[in-house]
Design a protein around this motif. Structure first.
Motif: not given
Ligand code: NAI
Length: 307
Positions: A38-42
């Motif tokens: 899972l690659l979480l971008l913010d």
């Protein structure tokens, strides 16, 4: 062992992502034996929130799923690198009194940048689901900025509207949502959409019958039912002072699972897709159509429905 699927969720520190991560880690979308990265971008200021969230999520994953690795970042080129799936949630949400079109200026530039980054670093087979509003327009913006990825790989979320329409019918008939099938959302994820029950069926215990036949109230179906579905998002914001989160996360899972594994025989689902001109619409706009989805993630617009 299967190779991990690389899944990027943008707006990873926001309220929809908070509800979404649980179901994805649990295997509700890609299966519980499928390893995931899972690659979480913010955005940069949310990185501190991520520190806490991803620890929690990683712990959760140990219990729920075969194997999930988590990467959190503020750089789209890291988040989108070689990904199989992009769930683009990150955007400014609607506040009370705002229509989705009010978000256009703030959010379009996010989707220009993300379309370009997808074009550059994502797999060419990446499946993109746009959730951030105005979802249809943002999807079109991202797609136009990613010319090396097939346009059929871009979709936007109208499943929440479809789920809401089915819930209205189920509640009216005192049955479960699963018994209501083939309700269609035409158009935009906005108050101009048309929730269409004319091809829908419901099973009240004696096999499927048409929704109109079961409800026996065309005034309600043509009036309050349509308005309630069209305005449900605004009603949630008025009540919560925030837009829908858990129901949006559930709809994202439903959309992605059907796209990944296909629709059950005889069922149609609605998704915003790039129009090929079907039903007389201009080519290239992102419009919610009824679809069937076969193996290998290939969707087709259901043709020749009375409209
Ligand atoms: P939220 O405000 O809780 O979370 C949004 C997150 O996106 C925040 O963490 C924010 O920092 C992040 N973000 C902002 N700009 C970003 C960027 N350039 N890159 C990556 N992340 C960025 O909002 P929530 O409730 O999670 O909603 C997200 C979006 O989904 C909103 O646009 C909302 O209107 C839309 N939505 C769409 C639905 C649909 O059915 N299509 C249903 C419900 C919400």
């Amino acid at each position: 062992m299967a190779e991990p699927l690389r899944i990027c969720i943008t707006g990873g520190a926001g309220q929809i992502a908070y509800s979404l991560l649980y179901s994805i880690c649990k295997g509700d979308v890609f299966g519980s034996n499928q390893p995931l990265t899972l690659l979480l971008l913010d955005i940069q200021p949310m990185m501190a929130v991520f520190g806490r969230c991803s620890d929690g999520t990683a712990g959760l994953c140990l219990f729920l799923c075969y194997k999930v690795d988590i990467v959190s970042t503020a750089d789209p080129k890291i988040a989108f690198k070689n990904i199989d799936v992009a769930i683009l949630v990150g955007a400014m949400p609607r506040k009370e009194g705002m229509e989705r079109k009010d978000l256009l200026k703030a959010n379009a530039k996010i989707f220009v940048e993300q379309g370009k980054a997808l074009n550059e670093v994502a797999k060419k087979t990446v499946k993109v689901l746009v959730v951030g509003n105005p979802a249809n327009t943002n999807c079109m913006v991202a797609q136009l900025n990613a010319p090396s990825i097939p346009a059929t790989n871009f979709t936007c979320l109208t499943r929440l509207d479809m789920n809401r329409a089915k819930a209205q019918i189920a509640s009216r008939l005192g049955t479960r949502v699963e018994q209501v099938k083939n309700v269609i959302i035409w158009g935009n994820h906005s108050s101009t959409q048309y929730p269409d029950v004319n091809h829908g069926v419901v099973d009240l215990g004696n096999g499927p019958v048409s929704i109109r036949e079961a409800v026996k109230d065309d005034n309600w179906l043509n009036g309050d039912f349509v308005k309630t579905v069209q305005k449900r998002g605004a009603a949630i914001i008025a009540a919560r002072k925030l837009s829908s989160a858990m129901s949006a996360a559930k709809a994202i899972c439903d959309h992605m699972r059907d796209w990944w594994f296909g629709t059950p025989e005889g069922e149609i689902v609605s998704m915003g897709v790039v129009s090929d001109g079907s039903y007389g619409l201009p080519q290239g706009i992102v419009y919610s159509y009824p679809l069937t989805i076969g193996p290998n993630h290939k969707w087709e617009i259901k043709q020749d429905l009375d409209h």
